[in-house]
Write an enzyme that holds these catalytic residues in place. Structure first.
Site, mmCIF file in Angstrom:
data_model
loop_
_atom_site.group_PDB
_atom_site.id
_atom_site.type_symbol
_atom_site.label_atom_id
_atom_site.label_comp_id
_atom_site.label_asym_id
_atom_site.label_seq_id
_atom_site.Cartn_x
_atom_site.Cartn_y
_atom_site.Cartn_z
ATOM 1 N N ARG A 219 1.020 -1.662 0.378
ATOM 2 C CA ARG A 219 -0.106 0.251 0.496
ATOM 3 C C ARG A 219 0.865 1.329 0.064
ATOM 4 N NH1 ARG A 219 -3.350 -2.751 -1.872
ATOM 5 N NH2 ARG A 219 -5.870 -2.621 -0.813
ATOM 6 N N HIS A 267 -1.178 -0.039 -9.823
ATOM 7 C CA HIS A 267 -2.287 -0.769 -9.287
ATOM 8 C C HIS A 267 -2.081 -2.460 -9.845
ATOM 9 C CE1 HIS A 267 -4.566 -1.692 -5.064
ATOM 10 N NE2 HIS A 267 -4.167 -2.377 -5.327
HETATM 11 P P1 NDP Z 1 -1.807 -10.953 5.291
HETATM 12 O O1 NDP Z 1 -2.931 -10.283 5.839
HETATM 13 O O2 NDP Z 1 -2.494 -12.144 5.130
HETATM 14 O O3 NDP Z 1 -0.412 -10.912 5.570
HETATM 15 C C1 NDP Z 1 -0.209 -9.413 5.940
HETATM 16 C C2 NDP Z 1 1.608 -9.907 7.260
HETATM 17 O O4 NDP Z 1 1.713 -8.445 7.405
HETATM 18 C C3 NDP Z 1 1.010 -10.795 8.114
HETATM 19 O O5 NDP Z 1 2.253 -11.468 8.119
HETATM 20 C C4 NDP Z 1 1.785 -9.591 9.193
HETATM 21 O O6 NDP Z 1 1.680 -10.585 10.631
HETATM 22 C C5 NDP Z 1 2.357 -8.420 8.547
HETATM 23 N N1 NDP Z 1 1.998 -7.544 9.575
HETATM 24 C C6 NDP Z 1 0.588 -6.635 9.730
HETATM 25 N N2 NDP Z 1 0.745 -5.734 10.167
HETATM 26 C C7 NDP Z 1 2.355 -5.591 10.651
HETATM 27 C C8 NDP Z 1 3.386 -4.469 11.953
HETATM 28 N N3 NDP Z 1 2.908 -3.959 12.263
HETATM 29 N N4 NDP Z 1 4.422 -5.699 11.740
HETATM 30 C C9 NDP Z 1 4.461 -6.281 11.209
HETATM 31 N N5 NDP Z 1 3.747 -7.392 10.032
HETATM 32 C C10 NDP Z 1 2.996 -6.787 10.146
HETATM 33 O O7 NDP Z 1 -1.749 -10.459 3.657
HETATM 34 P P2 NDP Z 1 -2.094 -10.285 2.334
HETATM 35 O O8 NDP Z 1 -0.609 -10.928 2.416
HETATM 36 O O9 NDP Z 1 -2.781 -11.067 2.150
HETATM 37 O O10 NDP Z 1 -2.505 -9.017 1.236
HETATM 38 C C11 NDP Z 1 -0.929 -8.051 2.571
HETATM 39 C C12 NDP Z 1 -1.147 -6.188 1.478
HETATM 40 O O11 NDP Z 1 -1.205 -7.184 -0.166
HETATM 41 C C13 NDP Z 1 -2.783 -6.664 1.408
HETATM 42 O O12 NDP Z 1 -2.990 -5.705 2.464
HETATM 43 C C14 NDP Z 1 -3.092 -4.941 0.260
HETATM 44 O O13 NDP Z 1 -2.878 -4.063 1.449
HETATM 45 C C15 NDP Z 1 -2.159 -5.714 -0.646
HETATM 46 N N6 NDP Z 1 -2.291 -6.025 -1.613
HETATM 47 C C16 NDP Z 1 -2.168 -5.144 -2.599
HETATM 48 C C17 NDP Z 1 -2.033 -5.622 -4.448
HETATM 49 C C18 NDP Z 1 -1.894 -5.450 -5.687
HETATM 50 O O14 NDP Z 1 -2.504 -5.655 -6.675
HETATM 51 N N7 NDP Z 1 -1.505 -4.764 -5.629
HETATM 52 C C19 NDP Z 1 -3.469 -6.704 -4.400
HETATM 53 C C20 NDP Z 1 -3.682 -7.438 -2.897
HETATM 54 C C21 NDP Z 1 -2.855 -7.511 -2.080
HETATM 55 P P3 NDP Z 1 1.260 -11.399 10.963
HETATM 56 O O15 NDP Z 1 1.767 -12.875 9.632
HETATM 57 O O16 NDP Z 1 2.465 -12.000 11.879
HETATM 58 O O17 NDP Z 1 0.163 -11.060 11.344
HETATM 59 C C1 OXD Z 2 -6.197 -5.575 -2.774
HETATM 60 C C2 OXD Z 2 -4.849 -4.901 -3.721
HETATM 61 O O1 OXD Z 2 -5.985 -5.533 -1.763
HETATM 62 O O2 OXD Z 2 -5.877 -5.619 -5.228
HETATM 63 O O3 OXD Z 2 -7.107 -6.887 -3.063
HETATM 64 O O4 OXD Z 2 -5.082 -4.405 -3.752
#
Ligand code: NDP
Ligand code: OXD
Length: 304
Positions: A219, A267
């Site tokens: 993000r 994006h």
């Molecule tokens: P998940 O919820 O599966 O994973 C999030 C990860 O971030 C987890 O490992 C979590 O830790 C870690 N995390 C969260 N908060 C913190 C923190 N404060 N400090 C350290 N680690 C942290 O999400 P996804 O992997 O499914 O997706 C990640 C992000 O990718 C989405 O939120 C979205 O913003 C982005 N995205 C972008 C897309 C694009 O097209 N550009 C498409 C889809 C998603 P823990 O494992 O310990 O909970």
């Molecule tokens: C999602 C994205 O969060 O597209 O799925 O960014």
């Protein structure tokens, strides 16, 4: 039972066939529509870009099933009292792995030197092997862990960092410092929460090795843009490939567009794919009807 889709009209063309098919495969009898009396709706399939913001009239709704992985636009909505599930879709994960591996290889192999070579310079310098190029992934969830596995499969030494301790993964402030110190290529796959906003700032950027490459498909708010631009100017950061921004579409006068060492992708790193996502949604509806726990339930306090 009624499921209503709140998303861009173009998505209806895909979900109007995929969702009933997936629900039938899951053995659930449900009616899928784009409009319904709120009091009659059992499940909401929701794109956070949809205009629906008031969930209060949906008194019978058992869950809101997000089509997006990132839920920052909806997680703090005070009218949303129903359980919220985020999207974990094999198709979306595949797309993210391809984007991250593709952009990692571009920088690792120095492909630009040969693709854009107006002087026809014969430079036989070979890139190092992947095993000599440490990569760090911040956020080792559904997407980060899949990307880390794919990069490890190509022999990149990958350091992962997450909020909670996990085997083979760093966590906490000291873990972050350690993860950044070796990151020749840094991949941001954290959700946007108050804890992750500006996680890449002047102080943390300074921890990266000189010339490090930043890939951000997470993000836009994860990065302090002014700090990144300053690090690019000084050469401390060698390149930034950015897919997500604080304001999207990225305004045409934003310095990222014209910076020679920034690549903007609009994006598109990963998209939810209707065929596989419909099966995830159908499984959650089946679970809801069977009284089983939902998959990918968002922790509203944690924010993801
Ligand atoms: P998940 O919820 O599966 O994973 C999030 C990860 O971030 C987890 O490992 C979590 O830790 C870690 N995390 C969260 N908060 C913190 C923190 N404060 N400090 C350290 N680690 C942290 O999400 P996804 O992997 O499914 O997706 C990640 C992000 O990718 C989405 O939120 C979205 O913003 C982005 N995205 C972008 C897309 C694009 O097209 N550009 C498409 C889809 C998603 P823990 O494992 O310990 O909970
Ligand atoms: C999602 C994205 O969060 O597209 O799925 O960014």
């Amino acid at each position: 039972m009624t499921t209503v889709l709140f998303a861009a009209p173009a998505l209806w063309a895909e979900y109007e066939t995929e969702l009933p098919k997936a629900l039938a495969e899951a053995g659930v009898a449900a009616h899928v529509v784009t409009m319904a009396d709120p009091a009659e709706v059992d499940y909401i399939v929701y794109a956070p870009s949809s205009p629906l913001q008031d969930f209060a009239p949906y008194v019978r709704t058992k869950a809101v099933l997000s089509l997006w992985a990132g839920v920052e636009r909806i997680v703090n909505n005070p009218t949303l009292t129903q359980p919220l599930c985020r999207m974990v879709d094999p198709g979306l994960t595949e797309g993210m792995v391809e984007w991250v591996v593709g952009h990692t290889l571009r920088h690792h192999l120095g492909m630009d030197r040969h693709i854009v070579n107006p002087g026809h310079i014969w430079d036989p310098t070979c890139p190092p092997l992947a095993r000599e190029r440490p990569v760090t992934v911040l956020g080792m969830g559904a997407l980060g862990s899949a990307c880390a596995a794919a990069l490890r499969g190509l022999n990149f030494p990958v350091t992962g960092w997450s909020r909670t301790p996990k085997p083979g993964c760093l966590h906490g402030e000291a873990g972050l410092r350690q993860a950044l110190a070796t990151a020749q290529i840094l991949v941001l796959l954290l959700p946007k929460t108050p804890q992750t906003e500006n996680i890449l700032n002047a102080e943390t950027l300074a921890l990266l090795p000189h010339g490090a490459v930043v890939l951000n498909p997470g993000r836009g708010a994860l990065i302090d843009d002014a700090a990144l631009l300053a690090a690019l100017e000084s050469g401390h950061v060698g390149h930034a490939t950015l897919d997500v921004f604080r304001v999207e579409p990225l305004p045409s006068d934003h310095p990222y567009w014209s910076h020679p060492r920034v690549t903007v992708t609009p994006h598109i790193a990963a998209d939810t794919r209707a065929h596989s996502a419909a099966r995830v949604i159908a499984e959650n509806i089946r679970r809801g009807e069977a009284g089983e726990p939902f998959l990918h339930l968002v922790d509203r306090v944690r924010g993801y």
